[in-house]
Design a protein around this motif. Structure first.
Motif, PDB file in Angstrom:
ATOM      1  N   THR A 193     -51.479  21.621  17.008  1.00 18.88           N
ATOM      2  CA  THR A 193     -50.971  20.261  16.767  1.00 18.88           C
ATOM      3  C   THR A 193     -50.406  19.673  18.062  1.00 18.88           C
ATOM      4  OG1 THR A 193     -48.804  21.078  16.062  1.00 18.88           O
ATOM      5  CG2 THR A 193     -50.469  20.721  14.354  1.00 18.88           C
ATOM      6  N   TYR A 194     -51.279  19.571  19.039  1.00 13.82           N
ATOM      7  CA  TYR A 194     -50.913  18.982  20.326  1.00 13.82           C
ATOM      8  C   TYR A 194     -51.833  17.790  20.545  1.00 13.82           C
ATOM      9  CZ  TYR A 194     -50.451  18.367  25.367  1.00 13.82           C
ATOM     10  OH  TYR A 194     -50.249  17.846  26.612  1.00 13.82           O
ATOM     11  N   ALA A 229     -50.406  15.785  16.743  1.00 10.66           N
ATOM     12  CA  ALA A 229     -48.969  15.678  16.975  1.00 10.66           C
ATOM     13  C   ALA A 229     -48.279  14.677  16.048  1.00 10.66           C
ATOM     14  CB  ALA A 229     -48.707  15.292  18.428  1.00 10.66           C
ATOM     15  N   GLU A 230     -49.014  13.654  15.615  1.00 11.40           N
ATOM     16  CA  GLU A 230     -48.395  12.593  14.820  1.00 11.40           C
ATOM     17  C   GLU A 230     -48.662  12.737  13.322  1.00 11.40           C
ATOM     18  OE1 GLU A 230     -49.856   9.000  16.557  1.00 11.40           O
ATOM     19  OE2 GLU A 230     -48.712   9.240  18.402  1.00 11.40           O
ATOM     20  N   ASP A 245     -47.871  14.313   9.749  1.00  7.54           N
ATOM     21  CA  ASP A 245     -46.924  15.128   8.996  1.00  7.54           C
ATOM     22  C   ASP A 245     -47.701  16.251   8.315  1.00  7.54           C
ATOM     23  OD1 ASP A 245     -48.127  14.028   6.704  1.00  7.54           O
ATOM     24  OD2 ASP A 245     -46.493  12.642   6.321  1.00  7.54           O
ATOM     25  N   ARG A 265     -47.504  23.410  16.829  1.00  5.32           N
ATOM     26  CA  ARG A 265     -46.787  23.198  18.084  1.00  5.32           C
ATOM     27  C   ARG A 265     -45.418  22.583  17.776  1.00  5.32           C
ATOM     28  NH1 ARG A 265     -44.336  21.577  22.248  1.00  5.32           N
ATOM     29  NH2 ARG A 265     -45.342  21.321  24.285  1.00  5.32           N
ATOM     30  N   THR A 321     -41.859  20.627  17.863  1.00  4.73           N
ATOM     31  CA  THR A 321     -41.378  19.259  18.144  1.00  4.73           C
ATOM     32  C   THR A 321     -42.281  18.172  17.577  1.00  4.73           C
ATOM     33  OG1 THR A 321     -42.429  18.797  20.303  1.00  4.73           O
ATOM     34  CG2 THR A 321     -40.372  20.061  20.340  1.00  4.73           C
ATOM     35  N   HIS A 322     -43.336  18.522  16.867  1.00  2.25           N
ATOM     36  CA  HIS A 322     -44.270  17.505  16.398  1.00  2.25           C
ATOM     37  C   HIS A 322     -43.991  17.089  14.959  1.00  2.25           C
ATOM     38  CE1 HIS A 322     -47.264  18.609  19.820  1.00  2.25           C
ATOM     39  NE2 HIS A 322     -46.249  17.893  20.239  1.00  2.25           N
ATOM     40  N   ALA A 323     -44.792  16.136  14.467  1.00  2.31           N
ATOM     41  CA  ALA A 323     -44.470  15.436  13.225  1.00  2.31           C
ATOM     42  C   ALA A 323     -44.495  16.318  11.982  1.00  2.31           C
ATOM     43  CB  ALA A 323     -45.428  14.258  13.025  1.00  2.31           C
ATOM     44  N   HIS A 324     -45.091  17.482  12.054  1.00  5.82           N
ATOM     45  CA  HIS A 324     -45.082  18.386  10.891  1.00  5.82           C
ATOM     46  C   HIS A 324     -43.673  18.848  10.551  1.00  5.82           C
ATOM     47  CE1 HIS A 324     -44.541  21.698  13.732  1.00  5.82           C
ATOM     48  NE2 HIS A 324     -45.599  21.267  14.398  1.00  5.82           N
ATOM     49  N   LYS A 325     -42.793  18.876  11.546  1.00 12.31           N
ATOM     50  CA  LYS A 325     -41.379  19.214  11.370  1.00 12.31           C
ATOM     51  C   LYS A 325     -41.152  20.618  10.811  1.00 12.31           C
ATOM     52  CE  LYS A 325     -39.800  14.432  10.958  1.00 12.31           C
ATOM     53  NZ  LYS A 325     -39.066  13.430  10.154  1.00 12.31           N
ATOM     54  N   GLU A 350     -57.045  22.244  21.449  1.00 13.01           N
ATOM     55  CA  GLU A 350     -55.828  21.674  22.027  1.00 13.01           C
ATOM     56  C   GLU A 350     -56.237  20.492  22.916  1.00 13.01           C
ATOM     57  OE1 GLU A 350     -51.691  23.400  23.961  1.00 13.01           O
ATOM     58  OE2 GLU A 350     -53.585  24.235  24.618  1.00 13.01           O
TER      59      GLU A 350
END
Length: 292
Positions: free
Chosen positions: A42-43, A47-48, A50, A69, A71-75, A264
């Motif tokens: 998820t880079y 990344a955006e 969820d 990865r 810090t990304h939107a999946h939290k 990636e």
């Protein structure tokens, strides 16, 4: 144990949510063809998204493994409580998508003892998180040299930190995956690090860097690092002209590597779902050529 066809093997893996990384060493599909699957880091492209969107898009594109990865939107982060971690694991299982593990951004190179300790402890948090959500390992970074500290001292420090993490992660059934990354990404440097990191639970995550072509060239660099490969490696978009993608596939198949080849890609594209689906098609074609 009877052999499955490669198609049945991968289908069963995806359907059960079992990671290839969790399979016993030496497991093979029909004949002696290694089982190589295509997944996503998820880079950039992911990344955006969820978590529900990420899983939905993976199913749409038949990209059925994910390295999350940080810090990304999946939290999906270490601050999740037990119930939230169980919910993440359930979402992956229900979607038929494998949680390959966590892509941390922890770097083991700082000359500051406090910063190094913080990175190690944070990596351990990610190990526990990966375990709780059904992952099989955590990616860490080497990552840089910090003058005036001699490079050999940094190399030794990174290797020793990896040994500590490898021992810790083994207690949770997790791999530690050192990404070939940063100023330490020269294959000769990574080899020196892994010569110090002798813990059998420390592996390499090949990262498809331009430095793979340095020195004596791709084949030699692949050979010196291949013995320490883990169950994940990273690739960029296969249309990148500066890398021998088909040769990578050929070498992986010839050396009977098994695991997740994780996209990636950082290319700026309008429709990331369509782009990921197209990359999946190219993956299939290249793998077929390598195994044909």
């Amino acid at each position: 144990m009877g052999y499955l066809s490669r198609r049945d093997f991968l289908a069963a893996t995806a359907a059960t949510g079992v990671s290839l990384a969790a399979l016993p060493t030496g497991t093979r599909a029909a004949s002696d063809t290694p089982a190589i699957a295509y997944g996503l880091v998820t880079y950039m492209w992911g990344a955006e998204w969820d978590l529900p969107t990420l899983l939905e898009n993976c199913k749409k594109t038949n990209v059925l493994g994910v390295e999350l990865r940080t810090t990304h939107a999946h939290k999906v982060e270490p601050d999740l409580n037990d119930a939230q971690r169980a919910e993440v694991a359930k979402r992956f299982s229900d979607a038929g998508v494998t949680c390959v593990g966590i892509g941390s951004d922890e770097r083991l190179c700082s000359p500051d003892p406090a910063a190094l300790k913080k990175a190690i402890e944070k990596s351990k948090e990610f190990v526990r998180l990966s375990h709780d959500i059904g992952g099989s390992g955590v990616k860490v970074k080497p990552n840089d040299f910090h003058p005036p500290v001699p490079p050999e001292k940094t190399i030794e420090q990174i290797g020793k930190a990896l040994n500590e993490l490898g021992e810790y992660a083994a207690g949770f059934g997790q791999q530690i995956r050192l990404e070939v990354h940063g100023k330490c990404s020269e294959p000769a440097t990574i080899k020196k690090i892994m010569d110090v990191a002798t813990n059998e639970n420390v592996f390499l995550c090949w990262n498809s860097n331009k430095t793979d072509l340095s020195g004596e060239g791709f084949e030699k660099n692949f050979q010196i690092l291949r013995p320490r490969f883990g169950s994940t490696l990273h690739v960029r978009a296969f249309n990148a002209p500066d890398y021998p993608w088909q040769e990578l596939f050929n070498k992986l198949v010839q050396s009977k590597w098994e695991g997740w080849m994780l996209c990636e890609a950082a290319d700026k594209v309008m429709d990331k779902v369509a782009a990921l689906a197209e990359q999946r098609k190219v993956f299939d074609a290249m793998l077929k050529k390598a195994t044909g």
